[in-house]
Scaffold this active site. Structure first.
Site, PDB file in Angstrom:
ATOM      1  N   LEU A  72      12.729  56.791  20.150  1.00 12.53           N
ATOM      2  CA  LEU A  72      11.723  55.727  20.013  1.00 12.53           C
ATOM      3  C   LEU A  72      10.492  56.130  19.194  1.00 12.53           C
ATOM      4  CD1 LEU A  72      12.056  54.414  23.685  1.00 12.53           C
ATOM      5  CD2 LEU A  72      12.712  53.128  21.654  1.00 12.53           C
ATOM      6  N   CYS A 129      17.494  50.704  25.203  1.00 14.35           N
ATOM      7  CA  CYS A 129      17.645  51.987  24.499  1.00 14.35           C
ATOM      8  C   CYS A 129      18.341  52.948  25.467  1.00 14.35           C
ATOM      9  CB  CYS A 129      16.272  52.522  24.097  1.00 14.35           C
ATOM     10  SG  CYS A 129      16.354  54.207  23.498  1.00 14.35           S
ATOM     11  N   ASN A 191      22.947  46.445  22.784  1.00 15.53           N
ATOM     12  CA  ASN A 191      22.359  47.662  22.221  1.00 15.53           C
ATOM     13  C   ASN A 191      23.485  48.707  22.130  1.00 15.53           C
ATOM     14  OD1 ASN A 191      20.578  49.847  21.524  1.00 15.53           O
ATOM     15  ND2 ASN A 191      18.917  48.753  22.535  1.00 15.53           N
ATOM     16  N   GLY A 242      26.255  44.417  17.185  1.00 16.35           N
ATOM     17  CA  GLY A 242      27.070  45.584  17.526  1.00 16.35           C
ATOM     18  C   GLY A 242      28.292  45.661  16.643  1.00 16.35           C
TER      19      GLY A 242
END
Ligand code: DHB
Length: 303
Positions: A72, A129, A191, A242
């Site tokens: 991050l 994340c 994600n 994705g």
């Protein structure tokens, strides 16, 4: 053929949005994305403070994709306003989706308000994340947290709130239902998938943070399954993401129920004009079958 569409009343010139994490930490790189055919850009996830992120290696290519563990890195919310200003100055009409990450509902809410002040058209909550301590999936795997964070953010902004979910759970539908209950405007799925690569000569993990998130081709079937499951059970619009590399991949996501899609890793494999290429591929597919974009959204759900 018209590819114009909308999500949460945000008018888009085509269904392709750039995904968070690629060329999106700086105003000028986001301008390059906007000039390459994307209908909107999603920013890198921005937090309360500047963060350097993990030490290298942070990315490794594997069969069918990339594993990253960036940690991050971002300039922090105070500094990020200048980057959005660059976009607004150069392209008044540009659509920017502000991705944010935080550890508490209050901090998410604070960041969302700041992003709204910078003029973004929506915020995307990174609750997914897969490898940062105290952030992302560590809090976003729990439906109760997803509910509280979404609810708190919804109270503080009037722009649409998108929630990006992790596939690294037993039931992504439970998370999607929590988003719905919290008042989210759209769900972004998925994600990256938790993954790792070992260097067999060194006998150790390649990534400095050991476990990272897999993106690219190999995760597409997981993403399509998640979008299909969410769209079957939840009324909210879904943004599919994705492993979309081609127009056919985007169409597959849309048939599973995604209203629009995000493109990330494909920029690495097919270069920046991947957005134009994929839009052309979608157009050809629809033209050949005499279909409109709206006809295919959720098509596979109805059968
Ligand atoms: C990072 C964040 C993500 O949400 C993700 O999927 C992968 C990497 C990061 O900055 O580390």
């Amino acid at each position: 053929m018209v590819l114009t569409t909308e999500i949460c009343d945000i008018k888009l010139k085509n269904p392709l949005i750039s995904a968070s994490g690629i060329l999106d930490e700086h105003g000028y790189s986001m301008l390059r994305l906007l000039d390459s055919g994307t209908s909107a850009v999603t920013t890198k996830s921005i937090g309360m403070n500047e963060r350097e992120g993990n030490l290298n290696p942070t990315v490794v290519e594997v069969e069918g994709g990339l594993i990253n563990g960036m940690g991050l890195p971002n300039p922090g919310i105070d500094n990020f306003g200048d980057e959005i200003k660059i976009i607004k100055r150069e392209r008044k009409e540009a659509k920017v989706i502000g991705s944010i990450f935080a550890d508490t509902p209050e901090n998410f809410s604070f960041l969302a308000k700041r992003m709204e002040g910078y003029g973004v058209c929506a915020v995307e909550l990174n609750l997914s994340c897969p490898h940062a301590k105290g952030f992302g999936a560590e809090i976003g795997s729990n439906p109760e947290n997803v509910l509280q964070i979404t609810r708190e953010v919804k109270k503080s902004v009037s722009i649409p709130v998108f929630v990006k979910l992790t596939p690294n759970v037993t039931s992504i539908v439970e998370l999607a239902k929590a988003c719905e209950e919290g008042g989210a405007d759209a769900i972004v799925a998925i994600n990256t998938v938790r993954a790792m690569k070992i260097d067999i000569n060194a006998g150790m993990p390649v990534l400095n943070c050991k476990i990272g998130g897999l993106s690219g081709k190999s995760i597409k079937p997981i993403g399509v399954r998640c979008v299909y499951e969410i769209a079957s059970e939840v009324e909210l619009p879904v943004v599919g993401v994705g492993g979309i590399m081609s127009g056919e991949d985007a169409i597959e996501y849309m048939m599973a129920g995604a209203k629009v899609v995000q493109i990330g890793s494909a920029i690495y494999y097919r270069e920046l004009d991947v957005f134009k290429k994929i839009n052309n591929e979608i157009e050809s597919f629809l033209d050949e079958r005499n279909l409109e974009l709206g006809d295919i959204v959720g098509m596979a759900l109805k059968r």
